[in-house]
Write a protein that holds these residues in place. Structure first.
Motif, PDB file in Angstrom:
ATOM      1  N   ALA A 106      34.427 137.534 -12.916  1.00  0.00           N
ATOM      2  CA  ALA A 106      33.215 137.313 -12.183  1.00  0.00           C
ATOM      3  C   ALA A 106      33.013 136.107 -11.240  1.00  0.00           C
ATOM      4  O   ALA A 106      32.242 135.815 -10.323  1.00  0.00           O
ATOM      5  CB  ALA A 106      31.891 137.025 -13.169  1.00  0.00           C
ATOM      6  N   PHE A 107      34.012 135.044 -11.125  1.00  0.00           N
ATOM      7  CA  PHE A 107      33.832 134.002 -10.614  1.00  0.00           C
ATOM      8  C   PHE A 107      35.149 133.485  -9.751  1.00  0.00           C
ATOM      9  O   PHE A 107      36.403 133.949 -10.154  1.00  0.00           O
ATOM     10  CB  PHE A 107      33.419 132.767 -11.419  1.00  0.00           C
ATOM     11  N   ASP A 108      35.013 132.537  -8.702  1.00  0.00           N
ATOM     12  CA  ASP A 108      36.044 132.218  -8.099  1.00  0.00           C
ATOM     13  C   ASP A 108      36.406 130.769  -8.324  1.00  0.00           C
ATOM     14  O   ASP A 108      37.532 130.394  -8.066  1.00  0.00           O
ATOM     15  CB  ASP A 108      35.827 132.134  -6.371  1.00  0.00           C
ATOM     16  N   ALA A 109      35.333 130.063  -9.001  1.00  0.00           N
ATOM     17  CA  ALA A 109      35.874 128.787  -9.588  1.00  0.00           C
ATOM     18  C   ALA A 109      34.831 128.408 -10.668  1.00  0.00           C
ATOM     19  O   ALA A 109      33.599 128.675 -10.457  1.00  0.00           O
ATOM     20  CB  ALA A 109      35.382 127.733  -8.446  1.00  0.00           C
ATOM     21  N   VAL A 110      35.254 127.648 -11.502  1.00  0.00           N
ATOM     22  CA  VAL A 110      34.749 127.152 -12.643  1.00  0.00           C
ATOM     23  C   VAL A 110      34.569 125.701 -12.940  1.00  0.00           C
ATOM     24  O   VAL A 110      36.066 125.274 -12.927  1.00  0.00           O
ATOM     25  CB  VAL A 110      34.990 127.950 -14.002  1.00  0.00           C
ATOM     26  N   LEU A 111      33.637 125.008 -12.831  1.00  0.00           N
ATOM     27  CA  LEU A 111      33.602 123.622 -12.602  1.00  0.00           C
ATOM     28  C   LEU A 111      32.998 123.008 -14.098  1.00  0.00           C
ATOM     29  O   LEU A 111      32.358 123.714 -14.689  1.00  0.00           O
ATOM     30  CB  LEU A 111      32.649 123.320 -11.559  1.00  0.00           C
ATOM     31  N   ASN A 112      33.547 121.734 -14.191  1.00  0.00           N
ATOM     32  CA  ASN A 112      32.898 121.258 -15.404  1.00  0.00           C
ATOM     33  C   ASN A 112      32.962 119.601 -15.172  1.00  0.00           C
ATOM     34  O   ASN A 112      34.296 119.121 -15.102  1.00  0.00           O
ATOM     35  CB  ASN A 112      33.917 121.463 -16.612  1.00  0.00           C
ATOM     36  N   CYS A 113      31.914 118.974 -14.888  1.00  0.00           N
ATOM     37  CA  CYS A 113      31.951 117.568 -14.688  1.00  0.00           C
ATOM     38  C   CYS A 113      31.247 116.865 -15.511  1.00  0.00           C
ATOM     39  O   CYS A 113      30.227 117.031 -16.220  1.00  0.00           O
ATOM     40  CB  CYS A 113      31.058 117.235 -13.195  1.00  0.00           C
ATOM     41  N   VAL A 114      32.069 115.658 -15.942  1.00  0.00           N
ATOM     42  CA  VAL A 114      32.009 114.626 -16.883  1.00  0.00           C
ATOM     43  C   VAL A 114      31.308 115.178 -18.077  1.00  0.00           C
ATOM     44  O   VAL A 114      30.495 114.584 -18.771  1.00  0.00           O
ATOM     45  CB  VAL A 114      30.842 113.676 -16.575  1.00  0.00           C
ATOM     46  N   SER A 115      31.890 116.399 -18.774  1.00  0.00           N
ATOM     47  CA  SER A 115      31.365 116.889 -19.977  1.00  0.00           C
ATOM     48  C   SER A 115      32.372 117.542 -20.828  1.00  0.00           C
ATOM     49  O   SER A 115      32.228 117.963 -21.868  1.00  0.00           O
ATOM     50  CB  SER A 115      30.148 117.992 -19.469  1.00  0.00           C
ATOM     51  N   VAL A 116      33.751 117.722 -20.256  1.00  0.00           N
ATOM     52  CA  VAL A 116      34.691 118.213 -21.175  1.00  0.00           C
ATOM     53  C   VAL A 116      34.813 117.598 -22.655  1.00  0.00           C
ATOM     54  O   VAL A 116      35.245 118.171 -23.497  1.00  0.00           O
ATOM     55  CB  VAL A 116      36.018 118.407 -20.662  1.00  0.00           C
ATOM     56  N   ASP A 117      34.609 116.335 -22.545  1.00  0.00           N
ATOM     57  CA  ASP A 117      34.595 115.427 -23.978  1.00  0.00           C
ATOM     58  C   ASP A 117      33.593 115.954 -24.877  1.00  0.00           C
ATOM     59  O   ASP A 117      33.984 115.468 -26.148  1.00  0.00           O
ATOM     60  CB  ASP A 117      34.470 114.338 -23.430  1.00  0.00           C
ATOM     61  N   TYR A 118      32.496 116.773 -24.565  1.00  0.00           N
ATOM     62  CA  TYR A 118      31.660 116.988 -25.631  1.00  0.00           C
ATOM     63  C   TYR A 118      32.209 118.496 -26.377  1.00  0.00           C
ATOM     64  O   TYR A 118      31.306 118.941 -27.271  1.00  0.00           O
ATOM     65  CB  TYR A 118      30.323 117.183 -25.090  1.00  0.00           C
ATOM     66  N   LEU A 119      32.960 118.995 -25.790  1.00  0.00           N
ATOM     67  CA  LEU A 119      33.650 120.505 -26.475  1.00  0.00           C
ATOM     68  C   LEU A 119      34.288 120.276 -27.681  1.00  0.00           C
ATOM     69  O   LEU A 119      35.299 119.577 -27.505  1.00  0.00           O
ATOM     70  CB  LEU A 119      34.304 121.201 -25.275  1.00  0.00           C
ATOM     71  N   VAL A 120      33.653 120.821 -28.540  1.00  0.00           N
ATOM     72  CA  VAL A 120      34.506 120.987 -29.822  1.00  0.00           C
ATOM     73  C   VAL A 120      35.442 122.242 -30.094  1.00  0.00           C
ATOM     74  O   VAL A 120      36.307 122.194 -30.991  1.00  0.00           O
ATOM     75  CB  VAL A 120      33.572 120.899 -31.234  1.00  0.00           C
ATOM     76  N   HIS A 121      35.354 123.092 -29.137  1.00  0.00           N
ATOM     77  CA  HIS A 121      36.072 124.274 -29.031  1.00  0.00           C
ATOM     78  C   HIS A 121      36.613 124.265 -27.734  1.00  0.00           C
ATOM     79  O   HIS A 121      36.467 125.308 -27.020  1.00  0.00           O
ATOM     80  CB  HIS A 121      35.465 125.636 -29.592  1.00  0.00           C
ATOM     81  N   PRO A 122      37.250 123.336 -26.947  1.00  0.00           N
ATOM     82  CA  PRO A 122      37.617 123.166 -25.440  1.00  0.00           C
ATOM     83  C   PRO A 122      38.663 124.473 -25.103  1.00  0.00           C
ATOM     84  O   PRO A 122      38.678 124.785 -24.342  1.00  0.00           O
ATOM     85  CB  PRO A 122      38.234 121.862 -25.461  1.00  0.00           C
ATOM     86  N   VAL A 123      39.625 124.692 -26.191  1.00  0.00           N
ATOM     87  CA  VAL A 123      40.776 125.764 -25.761  1.00  0.00           C
ATOM     88  C   VAL A 123      40.022 126.954 -25.640  1.00  0.00           C
ATOM     89  O   VAL A 123      40.186 127.921 -24.850  1.00  0.00           O
ATOM     90  CB  VAL A 123      41.861 125.747 -26.965  1.00  0.00           C
TER      91      VAL A 123
END
Ligand SMILES: C[S@@+](CC[C@H](N)C(=O)[O-])C[C@H]1O[C@@H](n2cnc3c(N)ncnc32)[C@H](O)[C@@H]1O
Length: 205
Positions: A106-123
């Motif tokens: 559905a998307f051409d780009a997916v961004l994540n700014c200053v927040s990846v550190d909060y993910l408990v299921h990042p993979v």
């Protein structure tokens, strides 16, 4: 999938539902002006455009120009409503449900700014990012050295700053579906300025 990390890596000091912590809007910037500008420059350099998804978003997506469409996903309605570039807004807790409520490609780009550190299921979340990206589309994570420590995962807090980009690259590798990940320190910290790192990868064609 996240189990290849040491035990406790994804634990948090505050494991309560994120909806509690993010209930009050924070209409602030979480990095200094130089770093905000650095994120905008990064997106410009990578030619982020088309249909864009800003994950873990707030009132600002740091894009210098409006893409064809911008969907923002985060925890706080007031923050997302205040995002002037957004066309669509989705409140969704990625820790409670690490799925993206969007169709494939559905998307051409997916961004994540200053927040990846909060993910408990990042993979799992990045596997979803790969699913919703079109072939050749970009996943871009950027981060500095500030955070809400009670909500960041313990592994992030325990890894030296210089090694955190490699953690995010590993999340992408384990998620699968991406070409080789690029890791860059975009800004070096000074006594009065925040550092900025970026990790990006293209969806395999
Ligand atoms: C430090 S702020 C960064 C906001 C924005 N990306 C920026 O660059 O200013 C962290 C953001 O992550 C979002 N967030 C935190 N936990 C989340 C979760 N479990 N699911 C989805 N979004 C989350 C919050 O809504 C919050 O706006």
């Amino acid at each position: 999938m996240s189990t290849s990390f040491p035990a406790g890596f994804f634990d948090r000091v505050d494991p309560s539902p994120d909806a509690h912590f993010y209930a009050a809007p924070r209409l602030v910037t979480h990095i200094d002006d130089r770093a905000v500008d650095g994120v905008g420059a990064l997106y410009e350099e990578l030619a982020v455009d088309g249909d864009v998804l800003d994950l873990m978003s707030s009132w600002v997506s740091h894009l210098r120009a409006k893409p064809r469409s911008l969907t923002v996903l985060g925890m706080n309605t007031v923050e997302l409503e205040a995002n002037p570039l957004a066309d669509a807004r989705v409140v969704h807790d990625l820790n409670a449900a690490p799925v993206l409520p969007f169709p494939d490609k559905a998307f051409d780009a997916v961004l994540n700014c200053v927040s990846v550190d909060y993910l408990v299921h990042p993979v799992e979340v990045l596997a979803e990012v790969a699913r919703v990206l079109r072939p050749g589309g970009l996943s871009v994570c950027s981060f500095s050295n500030r955070c809400f420590p009670s909500k960041a995962v313990q592994g992030w807090l325990s890894v030296p700053e210089r090694d955190r980009p490699r953690v995010v690259a590993e999340y992408h590798r384990l998620a699968g579906g991406f070409d080789e990940t690029v890791v860059e320190q975009r800004l070096v910290a000074t006594w009065r300025h925040d550092p900025l790192w970026a990790v990006w990868a293209r969806r395999q064609v």
